[in-house]
Design an enzyme around this catalytic site. Structure first.
Site, PDB file in Angstrom:
ATOM      1  N   TYR A 144      40.574  27.258  38.818  1.00 21.05           N
ATOM      2  CA  TYR A 144      39.500  26.930  37.684  1.00 21.05           C
ATOM      3  C   TYR A 144      40.430  25.775  36.720  1.00 21.05           C
ATOM      4  CZ  TYR A 144      36.782  31.279  38.504  1.00 21.05           C
ATOM      5  OH  TYR A 144      35.984  31.999  39.066  1.00 21.05           O
TER       6      TYR A 144
ATOM      7  N   ASP B  82      31.086  27.179  39.917  1.00 23.63           N
ATOM      8  CA  ASP B  82      29.906  27.813  39.442  1.00 23.63           C
ATOM      9  C   ASP B  82      30.073  28.695  38.262  1.00 23.63           C
ATOM     10  OD1 ASP B  82      31.388  29.882  40.838  1.00 23.63           O
ATOM     11  OD2 ASP B  82      29.825  30.231  42.343  1.00 23.63           O
TER      12      ASP B  82
ATOM     13  N   HIS C 165      28.646  32.934  43.822  1.00 21.86           N
ATOM     14  CA  HIS C 165      29.802  33.696  43.288  1.00 21.86           C
ATOM     15  C   HIS C 165      29.461  35.389  43.687  1.00 21.86           C
ATOM     16  CE1 HIS C 165      33.079  32.775  40.463  1.00 21.86           C
ATOM     17  NE2 HIS C 165      33.251  34.090  40.435  1.00 21.86           N
TER      18      HIS C 165
HETATM   19  C1  FMN Z   1      35.647  41.269  41.952  1.00 22.41           C
HETATM   20  C2  FMN Z   1      35.635  39.691  42.509  1.00 22.41           C
HETATM   21  C3  FMN Z   1      36.123  39.046  41.908  1.00 22.41           C
HETATM   22  C4  FMN Z   1      35.884  37.527  42.100  1.00 22.41           C
HETATM   23  N1  FMN Z   1      36.707  36.803  41.634  1.00 22.41           N
HETATM   24  C5  FMN Z   1      36.715  35.227  42.007  1.00 22.41           C
HETATM   25  C6  FMN Z   1      37.425  34.193  41.509  1.00 22.41           C
HETATM   26  O1  FMN Z   1      38.524  34.534  40.638  1.00 22.41           O
HETATM   27  N2  FMN Z   1      37.358  32.984  41.817  1.00 22.41           N
HETATM   28  C7  FMN Z   1      36.359  32.483  42.578  1.00 22.41           C
HETATM   29  O2  FMN Z   1      36.034  31.472  42.767  1.00 22.41           O
HETATM   30  N3  FMN Z   1      35.446  33.353  43.022  1.00 22.41           N
HETATM   31  C8  FMN Z   1      35.507  34.675  42.689  1.00 22.41           C
HETATM   32  N4  FMN Z   1      34.685  35.777  43.486  1.00 22.41           N
HETATM   33  C9  FMN Z   1      33.591  35.232  44.253  1.00 22.41           C
HETATM   34  C10 FMN Z   1      34.008  35.309  45.728  1.00 22.41           C
HETATM   35  O3  FMN Z   1      34.871  34.194  46.010  1.00 22.41           O
HETATM   36  C11 FMN Z   1      32.670  35.149  46.350  1.00 22.41           C
HETATM   37  O4  FMN Z   1      32.109  34.125  46.261  1.00 22.41           O
HETATM   38  C12 FMN Z   1      31.714  36.382  46.566  1.00 22.41           C
HETATM   39  O5  FMN Z   1      32.593  37.658  46.430  1.00 22.41           O
HETATM   40  C13 FMN Z   1      31.174  36.431  47.841  1.00 22.41           C
HETATM   41  O6  FMN Z   1      29.986  37.455  48.023  1.00 22.41           O
HETATM   42  P1  FMN Z   1      30.280  38.793  48.432  1.00 22.41           P
HETATM   43  O7  FMN Z   1      31.227  39.708  47.437  1.00 22.41           O
HETATM   44  O8  FMN Z   1      29.022  39.394  48.503  1.00 22.41           O
HETATM   45  O9  FMN Z   1      31.034  38.371  49.811  1.00 22.41           O
HETATM   46  C14 FMN Z   1      34.852  37.042  43.208  1.00 22.41           C
HETATM   47  C15 FMN Z   1      33.935  38.015  43.530  1.00 22.41           C
HETATM   48  C16 FMN Z   1      34.185  39.171  43.327  1.00 22.41           C
HETATM   49  C17 FMN Z   1      33.464  40.532  43.968  1.00 22.41           C
END
Ligand code: FMN
Ligand code: HEM
Ligand code: HEM
Length: 557
Positions: free
Chosen positions: A319, A347, A436
């Protein structure tokens, strides 16, 4: 409606009695404080005066002249300079606002001056004055914070362990629920699919941690649509294709991967398991897949890098901070540590409104600050807005290209138009279609639908950059569908967090192995022996869909 149903499910007593910090996650700057540049985070909703305090702290800390507390150093009886162990009874005498010691991980700290500038407020620290605050401290703060924020003079010495009072367990209803569920959880061998593991995680995790992982934006339409959309894509299986030997391997940006999947960057793996991201790193190595490390990881970058197998490639998710110098330093550090690619998340200029998470916080806020004005924005968003740049733009992709030689993946693309724009940048070698996991814009389209549209309207993009997708992929079939539509690999976020929380490293490895079995099985069923044979012709989009299985996540709501 979902809210009424779900709050009715939880007793008011449970809501009131369990300790819930006002925010469920550490702001992103805490993870970044592992850089060599000293960073003092801004207090929440900072006033000009608080800003001045924070700024002066950075300067003072940088000069190594941290404010002294004036407390006496405890010397050994023989008058030498060797600090002796401090009896706990001595610590408990310093239990007032103007004379305040605490024990954290066996070390005694004088926080008298620090309470005025503690980003979490003075009240919580005063509540722990003269006590062992290890448990609460560790549940909320990043490792390494003590060293980076406190000066040497604030470290009084080491407590004599023999004098520590026996831990009186103060179990909340939630703790008891977790303990019982942990004791009775099924053996790992009983886990047949990813949903089984998710169910166990829901039961054994703390309420706070589970809600943070599960949270989605507003009404959760995008979260649920990620699953629902996948049910519209059916296979056109080919028969008599001699499927005895199946090769599931591929390359992601030239890095070998035994499966067309990767563990996506998801913050705070430590909420689920004390070893946090390290477990996922180790399982990714054993399973031969890649892992994208979140900017907001629970473990430090050094710990994560240290958990790697020799030559194990890792990706770093970035980020961009308002202060570009901070991000430039992070990038340098990540390159030094040998990370192999940068995943730039686009995003999340501001956090989505994650209401499970927000409501849980507000309950605790009311308890702590009865007369506090309502905070419409939410603490996490407010803090992050202050630190990370809301004004990121395409110019920052150019900036990023100048900062790093590593290949760049743009994560969080939600339209075909933006796929085309991103593919124009020479440093951008991959694009990750993602919403996300439904945590950002509610009503953002399902990732599989964007992938399908891109394949139909601009197939040339797949030759220009590698295309990945994530959001709601839980089955081998889901993954093979995306590969047929042109995805090089599919990311999973929550599944690895849940597995880590439910069964630790073994759970993460089991998740990879279940997916391997499902992918192989699916390929054999539809007549594929290698991923290169997976073609769009093998997929048919169906307007009509079928009721989801009763156990599936989106069927429950
Ligand atoms: C608890 C949690 C924390 C996340 N933290 C980040 C993050 O720090 N940076 C990021 O780019 N995406 C983050 N994401 C998004 C994930 O990289 C990913 O896009 C998403 O979890 C995919 O969907 P799914 O959980 O249905 O597999 C996060 C998702 C979750 C569930
Ligand atoms: C007001 C704040 C809260 C909201 C809005 C909320 C919301 C929800 C929702 C929507 C679900 C179902 C999600 C799903 O099935 O996928 C859920 C499940 C759950 N919640 Fe909460 N919750 C809140 C507070 C709490 C508290 C305080 C606790 C514990 C003390 C808790 C413990 C749980 C547990 C254990 C589950 C999963 C078990 C089940 O499905 O019945 N929640 N919550
Ligand atoms: C008795 C000891 C301590 C207790 C009980 C405590 C508790 C808390 C709590 C409850 C929060 C708010 C978390 C949230 O809103 O989600 C917090 C935030 C924070 N604390 Fe502490 N803390 C303690 C000591 C320290 C120390 C010694 C440091 C630094 C070395 C520190 C640095 C921070 C930081 C950086 C934050 C995040 C700021 C934010 O969330 O806005 N804390 N703490």
């Amino acid at each position: 409606m979902a809210f009424l149903r779900s709050t009715a499910r939880h007793s008011t007593r449970a809501l009131r009695s369990s300790f819930t910090p006002r925010k469920n996650i550490l702001p992103r700057f805490v993870a970044l404080s592992t850089t060599t540049t000293p960073i003092t985070p801004p207090p929440r909703r900072p006033t000009a005066a608080q800003n001045a305090v924070a700024l002066s702290l950075v300067v003072v800390a940088a000069l190594g002249l941290f404010l002294t507390s004036g407390s006496p150093t405890v010397f050994a009886d023989d008058g030498t300079n060797h600090a002796k162990l401090i009896p706990f009874q001595e610590v408990s005498r310093h239990n007032k606002k103007d004379d305040l010691w605490v024990v954290i991980r066996g070390e005694v700290y004088n926080l008298t001056d620090f309470i005025a500038i503690h980003p979490g407020g003075a009240k919580v620290i005063i509540q722990h004055a003269g006590k062992d605050a290890t448990k609460i401290f560790e549940s909320i703060h990043a490792k390494g914070l003590l060293e980076s924020m406190l000066g040497p003079s604030q470290h009084i010495g080491t407590v004599d362990p023999a004098t520590m009072p026996k831990l009186e367990p103060e179990l909340t209803d939630d703790d008891i629920r977790m303990l019982i569920n942990n004791k009775n959880k099924p053996p790992l061998g009983a886990m047949i699919n990813l949903r089984d593991i998710e169910e166990v995680a829901k039961k054994v995790m703390s309420m706070k941690a589970w809600h943070y992982y599960r949270s989605d934006a507003e009404d959760g339409y995008t979260y649920r649509n990620n699953f629902a959309a996948l049910t519209h894509y059916f296979f056109r299986p080919r028969i008599l294709r001699e499927v005895g030997q199946v090769d599931t391997s591929t390359f992601i940006l030239g890095m070998p991967s035994s499966l067309p999947i990767f563990a996506g960057p998801a913050a705070m793996a430590g909420l689920g398991h004390p070893d946090g991201e390290k477990n996922i790193v180790r399982s990714a190595a054993n399973g031969g897949i890649l892992y994208g490390i979140s900017s907001n990881a629970s473990c430090s970058l050094e710990e994560i890098a240290g958990a790697r197998q020799p030559d194990q490639p890792l990706i770093f998710q970035l980020y961009i901070a308002k202060d570009r110098k901070v991000s430039a330093d992070v990038l340098k550090k990540v390159e030094c540590l040998g990370f192999k690619a940068i995943m730039f998340t686009v995003d999340a200029p501001v956090l989505g409104r994650r209401e499970f998470d927000m409501r849980t916080r507000i309950v605790a806020d009311d308890d702590e600050q009865e007369n506090a004005p309502p905070n419409s924005k939410g603490g996490v968003s407010a803090t992050i807005d202050g630190y990370f740049d809301v004004d990121i733009g395409w110019k920052d992709v150019e900036w990023l290209q100048r900062q790093t030689k590593l290949p760049i993946i743009i994560k969080g693309i939600q339209t075909v138009e933006d796929c085309l724009l991103a593919a124009e940048y020479p440093g951008v070698k991959g694009i990750l279609i993602s919403n996300h996991g439904g945590r950002q814009a509610d009503y953002a389209p399902a990732s599989i639908d964007v992938l399908y549209e891109l394949r139909q309207t601009h197939p040339e993009v797949f030759d220009k950059v590698e295309v990945y997708v994530d959001g709601g992929f839980r089955r081998g079939t889901d993954i093979v569908k995306a590969v047929c539509l042109g995805a090089k690999a599919v990311g999973l976020g929550r599944s690895f967090l849940y597995a880590n929380a439910a069964y630790g490293e073994r759970g993460v490895s089991k998740t990879i192995e279940i997916l391997r079995e499902e992918i192989v099985n699916c390929m054999q069923q539809i007549g594929l022996t290698s991923l290169s044979q997976a073609r769009p012709e093998m997929i048919k989009y169906m307007e009509r869909t079928v009721e989801p299985p009763k156990t599936s996540d989106y069927a429950q709501e």
